[in-house]
Design a protein around this motif. Structure first.
Motif, PDB file in Angstrom:
ATOM      1  N   PRO A  12       0.655  -1.000  -0.129  1.00 47.73           N
ATOM      2  CA  PRO A  12       0.020   0.066   0.223  1.00 47.73           C
ATOM      3  C   PRO A  12       0.904   1.269   0.174  1.00 47.73           C
ATOM      4  O   PRO A  12       2.031   1.420   0.584  1.00 47.73           O
ATOM      5  CB  PRO A  12      -1.025   0.045   1.301  1.00 47.73           C
ATOM      6  N   ALA A  13       0.344   2.175  -0.627  1.00 44.35           N
ATOM      7  CA  ALA A  13       1.311   3.468  -0.781  1.00 44.35           C
ATOM      8  C   ALA A  13       1.022   4.311   0.626  1.00 44.35           C
ATOM      9  O   ALA A  13       0.250   4.115   1.430  1.00 44.35           O
ATOM     10  CB  ALA A  13       0.542   4.576  -1.734  1.00 44.35           C
ATOM     11  N   PRO A  14       2.213   4.742   1.179  1.00 49.54           N
ATOM     12  CA  PRO A  14       2.418   5.431   2.375  1.00 49.54           C
ATOM     13  C   PRO A  14       1.331   6.584   2.370  1.00 49.54           C
ATOM     14  O   PRO A  14       0.724   7.062   1.235  1.00 49.54           O
ATOM     15  CB  PRO A  14       3.585   6.448   2.325  1.00 49.54           C
ATOM     16  N   GLU A  15       0.750   6.812   3.559  1.00 43.50           N
ATOM     17  CA  GLU A  15      -0.343   7.907   3.696  1.00 43.50           C
ATOM     18  C   GLU A  15      -0.129   9.206   2.844  1.00 43.50           C
ATOM     19  O   GLU A  15      -1.018   9.641   2.277  1.00 43.50           O
ATOM     20  CB  GLU A  15      -0.724   8.107   5.292  1.00 43.50           C
ATOM     21  N   HIS A  16       0.971   9.628   3.077  1.00 44.41           N
ATOM     22  CA  HIS A  16       1.306  10.864   2.434  1.00 44.41           C
ATOM     23  C   HIS A  16       1.861  11.019   0.987  1.00 44.41           C
ATOM     24  O   HIS A  16       2.467  11.835   0.686  1.00 44.41           O
ATOM     25  CB  HIS A  16       2.143  11.814   3.439  1.00 44.41           C
ATOM     26  N   SER A  17       1.892   9.971   0.458  1.00 43.45           N
ATOM     27  CA  SER A  17       2.404   9.797  -0.979  1.00 43.45           C
ATOM     28  C   SER A  17       1.622  10.353  -2.058  1.00 43.45           C
ATOM     29  O   SER A  17       0.181  10.163  -1.679  1.00 43.45           O
ATOM     30  CB  SER A  17       2.541   8.203  -1.241  1.00 43.45           C
ATOM     31  N   ALA A  18       2.026  10.751  -3.270  1.00 41.71           N
ATOM     32  CA  ALA A  18       1.426  11.329  -4.091  1.00 41.71           C
ATOM     33  C   ALA A  18       0.472  10.159  -4.789  1.00 41.71           C
ATOM     34  O   ALA A  18      -0.423  10.506  -5.656  1.00 41.71           O
ATOM     35  CB  ALA A  18       2.282  11.952  -5.254  1.00 41.71           C
ATOM     36  N   GLU A  19       0.723   8.944  -4.708  1.00 44.70           N
ATOM     37  CA  GLU A  19       0.060   7.701  -4.889  1.00 44.70           C
ATOM     38  C   GLU A  19      -1.497   7.686  -4.507  1.00 44.70           C
ATOM     39  O   GLU A  19      -2.201   7.051  -5.104  1.00 44.70           O
ATOM     40  CB  GLU A  19       0.579   6.486  -4.810  1.00 44.70           C
ATOM     41  N   GLN A  20      -1.570   8.706  -3.413  1.00 41.88           N
ATOM     42  CA  GLN A  20      -2.928   8.409  -3.011  1.00 41.88           C
ATOM     43  C   GLN A  20      -3.816   9.561  -3.727  1.00 41.88           C
ATOM     44  O   GLN A  20      -4.968   9.369  -3.853  1.00 41.88           O
ATOM     45  CB  GLN A  20      -2.950   9.005  -1.552  1.00 41.88           C
ATOM     46  N   ALA A  21      -3.175  10.340  -4.789  1.00 42.23           N
ATOM     47  CA  ALA A  21      -4.149  11.065  -5.488  1.00 42.23           C
ATOM     48  C   ALA A  21      -4.893  10.569  -6.315  1.00 42.23           C
ATOM     49  O   ALA A  21      -4.565   9.664  -7.113  1.00 42.23           O
ATOM     50  CB  ALA A  21      -3.161  11.991  -6.043  1.00 42.23           C
ATOM     51  N   HIS A  22      -5.947  11.214  -6.750  1.00 48.33           N
ATOM     52  CA  HIS A  22      -6.944  10.850  -7.744  1.00 48.33           C
ATOM     53  C   HIS A  22      -6.219  10.682  -8.989  1.00 48.33           C
ATOM     54  O   HIS A  22      -5.677  11.786  -9.485  1.00 48.33           O
ATOM     55  CB  HIS A  22      -8.281  11.373  -7.733  1.00 48.33           C
ATOM     56  N   ARG A  23      -6.218   9.851  -9.901  1.00 47.33           N
ATOM     57  CA  ARG A  23      -5.689   9.736 -11.189  1.00 47.33           C
ATOM     58  C   ARG A  23      -6.653   9.356 -12.383  1.00 47.33           C
ATOM     59  O   ARG A  23      -6.400   9.799 -13.504  1.00 47.33           O
ATOM     60  CB  ARG A  23      -4.692   8.809 -11.024  1.00 47.33           C
ATOM     61  N   ASP A  24      -7.823   8.946 -12.260  1.00 43.45           N
ATOM     62  CA  ASP A  24      -8.713   8.652 -13.152  1.00 43.45           C
ATOM     63  C   ASP A  24      -9.746   9.719 -13.452  1.00 43.45           C
ATOM     64  O   ASP A  24     -10.719   9.702 -12.665  1.00 43.45           O
ATOM     65  CB  ASP A  24      -9.370   7.188 -12.770  1.00 43.45           C
ATOM     66  N   PHE A  25      -9.902  10.529 -14.467  1.00 44.91           N
ATOM     67  CA  PHE A  25     -10.711  11.555 -14.662  1.00 44.91           C
ATOM     68  C   PHE A  25     -11.652  11.307 -15.849  1.00 44.91           C
ATOM     69  O   PHE A  25     -12.145  12.185 -16.306  1.00 44.91           O
ATOM     70  CB  PHE A  25      -9.959  13.061 -14.769  1.00 44.91           C
ATOM     71  N   SER A  26     -11.803   9.975 -16.017  1.00 41.87           N
ATOM     72  CA  SER A  26     -12.497   9.874 -17.127  1.00 41.87           C
ATOM     73  C   SER A  26     -14.337   9.931 -17.088  1.00 41.87           C
ATOM     74  O   SER A  26     -14.844  10.162 -17.897  1.00 41.87           O
ATOM     75  CB  SER A  26     -12.696   8.262 -17.484  1.00 41.87           C
ATOM     76  N   ARG A  27     -14.330  10.081 -15.586  1.00 42.09           N
ATOM     77  CA  ARG A  27     -15.874  10.313 -15.247  1.00 42.09           C
ATOM     78  C   ARG A  27     -16.187  11.468 -14.188  1.00 42.09           C
ATOM     79  O   ARG A  27     -17.094  11.449 -13.521  1.00 42.09           O
ATOM     80  CB  ARG A  27     -16.562   8.882 -14.441  1.00 42.09           C
ATOM     81  N   SER A  28     -15.056  12.240 -13.977  1.00 38.39           N
ATOM     82  CA  SER A  28     -15.140  13.152 -13.111  1.00 38.39           C
ATOM     83  C   SER A  28     -14.438  14.428 -13.701  1.00 38.39           C
ATOM     84  O   SER A  28     -13.638  14.455 -14.636  1.00 38.39           O
ATOM     85  CB  SER A  28     -14.620  12.910 -11.551  1.00 38.39           C
ATOM     86  N   LEU A  29     -14.696  15.487 -12.897  1.00 36.60           N
ATOM     87  CA  LEU A  29     -14.006  16.845 -13.257  1.00 36.60           C
ATOM     88  C   LEU A  29     -12.722  16.854 -12.946  1.00 36.60           C
ATOM     89  O   LEU A  29     -12.301  16.850 -11.718  1.00 36.60           O
ATOM     90  CB  LEU A  29     -14.873  17.976 -12.956  1.00 36.60           C
ATOM     91  N   SER A  30     -11.564  17.249 -13.849  1.00 34.70           N
ATOM     92  CA  SER A  30     -10.324  17.576 -13.545  1.00 34.70           C
ATOM     93  C   SER A  30     -10.175  19.111 -13.559  1.00 34.70           C
ATOM     94  O   SER A  30     -10.975  19.917 -13.733  1.00 34.70           O
ATOM     95  CB  SER A  30      -9.533  16.877 -14.638  1.00 34.70           C
ATOM     96  N   TYR A  31      -8.826  19.304 -12.706  1.00 30.77           N
ATOM     97  CA  TYR A  31      -8.666  20.686 -12.657  1.00 30.77           C
ATOM     98  C   TYR A  31      -8.472  21.568 -14.141  1.00 30.77           C
ATOM     99  O   TYR A  31      -9.320  22.664 -14.097  1.00 30.77           O
ATOM    100  CB  TYR A  31      -7.007  20.844 -12.303  1.00 30.77           C
ATOM    101  N   GLY A  32      -8.083  20.878 -14.993  1.00 25.25           N
ATOM    102  CA  GLY A  32      -8.131  21.702 -16.457  1.00 25.25           C
ATOM    103  C   GLY A  32      -9.482  21.893 -16.725  1.00 25.25           C
ATOM    104  O   GLY A  32      -9.820  22.965 -17.658  1.00 25.25           O
TER     105      GLY A  32
END
Length: 287
Positions: A12-32
């Motif tokens: 499992p990725a460490p609690e504060h790792s960037a791996e915890q960030a959401h990466r799939d924006f096929s069905r949600s609104l991204s920053y851009g």
């Protein structure tokens, strides 16, 4: 301990790792997507190969965004003042002041462009000029700097001309503030309260006397005093922006005419003499 090296993969990725960030924006609104960054980038379209044209466009785009925010905050504050509310508008006016600081700082970035840099692309955009900024003109009108001639550059666009014309004939933020003084029983003359708003405001001795009452008895009139000082902040920053505009233009093109047809530096120097809230400055001499 087994002596076997730990594997950095598979667990499992460490609690504060960037791996915890959401990466799939096929069905949600991204920053851009949320900020429509594709459209924003597509608006950046230099018309020459000059390196500094990119800077010139970026600074003006950013300034227009700040001006748009200032318009929105001023209008929100004015609606509240019109309803007789004096405390909540202070937050909007404080935000205006902070946005003005960002606008003024932008000139320092633009000043890194030398006269030789500017000459590489200045002739390419013809008569286009910040003088034609609808957002800037709206800020001026809301603050009370009224001149019907300044509507003319927008006559070709009804969507730009109509709200400016409405603002020209409506009370400014200072007019609404003077109504509040009258509502509190301070002697503001009828000819001030019922004046032709399309005309520039003129200093009035009775209004000055009313402000003197406020400043001499801040305990009774604390809300009006606080509002007055916030308006002084706004005008102070407005003057700073104009002065930085003047010095930026002078060091870049000297005394050449502006691209929009004004005299350039001469016109900007004349604008420095405009006082938006005269009694709020004059009262300091009377105290």
């Amino acid at each position: 301990m087994s002596g076997e090296p730990s594997c950095p993969f598979g667990g499992p990725a460490p609690e504060h790792s960037a791996e915890q960030a959401h990466r799939d924006f096929s069905r949600s609104l991204s920053y851009g997507d949320y900020l429509h960054l594709d459209e924003l980038r597509s608006a950046h379209q230099p018309i020459t190969d000059a390196h500094d044209e990119h800077l010139f466009i970026a600074i003006h785009h950013v300034s227009e965004v700040w001006l748009s925010l200032i318009v929105r905050e001023l209008q929100a504050a004015m609606r509240l003042l019109d309803a007789g509310i004096t405390d909540a508008p202070l937050k909007m006016l404080t935000r205006v002041v902070r946005a003005q600081e960002q606008l003024t700082a932008a000139w320092d970035v633009l000043k890194t462009m030398t006269p030789a840099d500017y000459l590489q692309f200045r002739g390419a955009f013809g008569q286009a000029s910040g003088f034609q900024s609808q957002n800037y003109r709206m800020v001026e009108f809301l603050l009370g700097n009224r001149n019907s001639t300044l509507l003319r550059p927008h006559e070709h666009r009804a969507d730009l001309h109509r709200p400016l014309a409405a603002a020209l004939h409506a009370p400014s933020v200072y007019d609404l503030t003077l109504r509040l003084l009258a509502a509190r029983g301070l002697p503001v003359p009828a000819e001030v309260l019922q004046r032709d708003y399309a005309q520039p405001y003129q200093t009035n001795e009775a209004v000055l006397a009313s402000w003197l009452s406020v400043y001499c008895d801040t305990e009774t009139y604390w809300d009006l005093y606080e509002l007055a000082e916030k308006l002084v902040d706004v005008e102070d920053n407005f003057r700073r922006w104009r002065f930085n505009h003047l010095t930026t233009v002078e060091r870049t093109i000297g005394f050449k005419r502006g691209s929009g047809g004004t005299s350039g530096v001469g016109y900007l120097r004349g604008a420095l003499d405009v006082v938006l809230f005269p009694e709020l400055w004059d009262v300091r001499t009377q105290l």
